[in-house]
Design a protein around this motif. Structure first.
Motif, short mmCIF file in Angstrom:
data_model
loop_
_atom_site.label_atom_id
_atom_site.label_comp_id
_atom_site.label_asym_id
_atom_site.label_seq_id
_atom_site.Cartn_x
_atom_site.Cartn_y
_atom_site.Cartn_z
N GLU A 1 40.12 41.70 35.05
CA GLU A 1 41.28 40.99 35.60
C GLU A 1 40.75 39.84 36.43
OE1 GLU A 1 44.36 43.49 37.21
OE2 GLU A 1 43.96 45.02 35.71
N PHE A 2 41.56 38.78 36.49
CA PHE A 2 41.13 37.57 37.19
C PHE A 2 42.15 37.16 38.24
CE2 PHE A 2 38.79 37.43 33.25
CZ PHE A 2 37.55 36.93 33.63
N GLY A 3 41.67 36.45 39.25
CA GLY A 3 42.56 35.93 40.28
C GLY A 3 41.96 34.68 40.90
N ARG A 4 42.77 34.03 41.73
CA ARG A 4 42.30 32.87 42.49
C ARG A 4 42.04 33.32 43.91
NH1 ARG A 4 40.53 28.42 39.76
NH2 ARG A 4 41.51 28.70 37.74
N LEU A 5 40.86 33.04 44.42
CA LEU A 5 40.51 33.40 45.79
C LEU A 5 41.18 32.41 46.76
CD1 LEU A 5 36.70 34.24 45.49
CD2 LEU A 5 38.69 35.73 45.22
N PRO A 6 41.19 32.74 48.05
CA PRO A 6 41.80 31.83 49.02
C PRO A 6 41.23 30.40 48.95
CG PRO A 6 41.34 33.93 50.06
CD PRO A 6 40.76 34.00 48.68
N ASP A 7 39.95 30.26 48.55
CA ASP A 7 39.37 28.91 48.45
C ASP A 7 39.67 28.24 47.10
OD1 ASP A 7 37.69 30.01 46.55
OD2 ASP A 7 35.84 29.78 47.70
N GLY A 8 40.49 28.87 46.28
CA GLY A 8 40.92 28.26 45.02
C GLY A 8 40.03 28.58 43.83
N SER A 9 38.90 29.24 44.06
CA SER A 9 38.02 29.49 42.91
C SER A 9 38.48 30.70 42.09
CB SER A 9 36.57 29.64 43.35
OG SER A 9 36.48 30.49 44.45
N LEU A 10 38.15 30.61 40.79
CA LEU A 10 38.47 31.70 39.87
C LEU A 10 37.50 32.85 40.12
CD1 LEU A 10 40.14 32.62 37.36
CD2 LEU A 10 38.25 31.75 35.97
N ALA A 11 38.01 34.07 40.14
CA ALA A 11 37.14 35.21 40.40
C ALA A 11 37.56 36.43 39.60
CB ALA A 11 37.18 35.56 41.89
N VAL A 12 36.57 37.29 39.32
CA VAL A 12 36.84 38.60 38.72
C VAL A 12 37.35 39.49 39.84
CG1 VAL A 12 35.82 40.58 37.54
CG2 VAL A 12 34.96 38.27 37.07
N ILE A 13 38.48 40.17 39.61
CA ILE A 13 39.05 41.03 40.64
C ILE A 13 39.16 42.47 40.10
CG2 ILE A 13 40.26 39.09 41.72
CD1 ILE A 13 42.86 40.25 40.41
N ASP A 14 39.93 43.29 40.75
CA ASP A 14 40.17 44.68 40.33
C ASP A 14 38.89 45.50 40.41
OD1 ASP A 14 42.22 46.54 39.37
OD2 ASP A 14 41.09 46.58 37.52
N GLU A 15 38.45 46.08 39.29
CA GLU A 15 37.25 46.93 39.29
C GLU A 15 36.53 46.79 37.97
OE1 GLU A 15 37.87 51.33 38.62
OE2 GLU A 15 39.97 50.74 38.62
N ILE A 16 35.27 47.14 37.96
CA ILE A 16 34.53 47.27 36.69
C ILE A 16 33.82 48.61 36.79
CG2 ILE A 16 32.94 46.20 35.05
CD1 ILE A 16 33.11 43.60 36.61
N SER A 17 34.31 49.58 36.04
CA SER A 17 33.85 50.97 36.21
C SER A 17 34.00 51.69 34.87
CB SER A 17 34.73 51.64 37.26
OG SER A 17 36.01 51.88 36.71
#
Ligand code: UDP
Length: 234
Positions: free
Chosen positions: A177-193
């Motif tokens: 899953e992906f999201g935008r961090l407070p600084d606007g950058s794209l990031a992997v979120i949720d979990e990888i398990s």
């Protein structure tokens, strides 16, 4: 702490005085098949938090942004608060799961190149597989964002597949899953398990992930413990 969101396997809490951060708490519940199959599995949250933390740190070290800030305790992870894309991005290296069901393929065939699939994250619609035109129709992301998401998903695949391989594990497929961090950058979120990845023992082919629970293949904790031991270098 105030609950911001509670999902099937995690609870997200607000951090007092810290607008930009939240705490993810990993629960011991396991669900499958649209949550029609459920169980309490003591200790699962601890293993998923440990494995996810290792993988997020690995990705951060390779220049991939994630929401991970630090592991706070056995079951808690401090993360950046992100604006989530309503997408589940699945990357596949070997045929399995819904790909086999949908297209009538045999499980365990190595794909010529990684396959990326997009699913619309909506429980009430059962997370349907969607194509790019649907992404734009539903305003889930624009062209530039999708391009960035797909590229990052493939980069994550390359990095974690190599990492798992060096620890004796085959990364069959996984969901990001992906999201935008407070600084606007794209990031992997949720979990990888092992809840979100299919992982097979490279030597024996033993399934060490949530398929153990889905299809009653054996003790789930035993599989997840083996994954943690391996990624810790054991
Ligand atoms: N996956 C997930 N959450 C979902 C759906 C899939 O983490 O809601 C993961 C799943 O564990 C597997 C990969 O994504 O590693 C591909 O799943 P698939 O589409 O084959 O669906 P499944 O048959 O697992 O429901």
């Amino acid at each position: 702490m105030k609950v911001l969101y509670e999902g099937k396997a995690k609870i997200v809490y607000e951090v007092e005085g810290e607008q930009d951060k939240c705490v993810v708490y990993f629960k011991d519940s396991a669900t499958a098949f649209d949550a029609t199959k459920r169980a309490h599995i003591e200790g699962k949250g601890i293993l998923n938090n440990a494995i996810s933390s290792i993988l997020f740190q690995l990705l951060e070290g390779k220049g991939i942004r994630t929401h991970f800030i630090k592991k706070l305790s056995d079951r808690e992870m401090l993360v950046w608060r992100a604006r989530r894309y309503e997408l589940e991005v699945v990357v596949r290296n070997i045929t399995a799961g819904s790909l086999c069901k949908r297209l009538g393929l045999k499980e365990g065939e190595k794909l010529k190149k990684p396959l990326v699939e997009l699913f619309y994250k909506r429980d009430e619609l059962h997370d349907p597989l969607i194509c790019l035109e649907h992404v734009f129709l539903l305003n889930l992301a624009d062209k530039k964002e999708v391009k960035e998401i797909l590229r990052m998903a493939l980069d994550v695949n390359r990095i974690i597949r190599g990492f798992f391989k060096s620890h004796g594990l085959l990364l069959v497929d996984f969901k990001l899953e992906f999201g935008r961090l407070p600084d606007g950058s794209l990031a992997v979120i949720d979990e990888i398990s092992p809840d979100t990845c299919r992982l097979w023992d490279a030597k024996t082919g033993e399934k060490l992930d949530k398929d153990r629970f889905r299809f009653d293949l054996g003790d789930l904790m035993e599989g997840y413990r083996k994954v943690l031991q391996k990624v810790q270098g054991g």
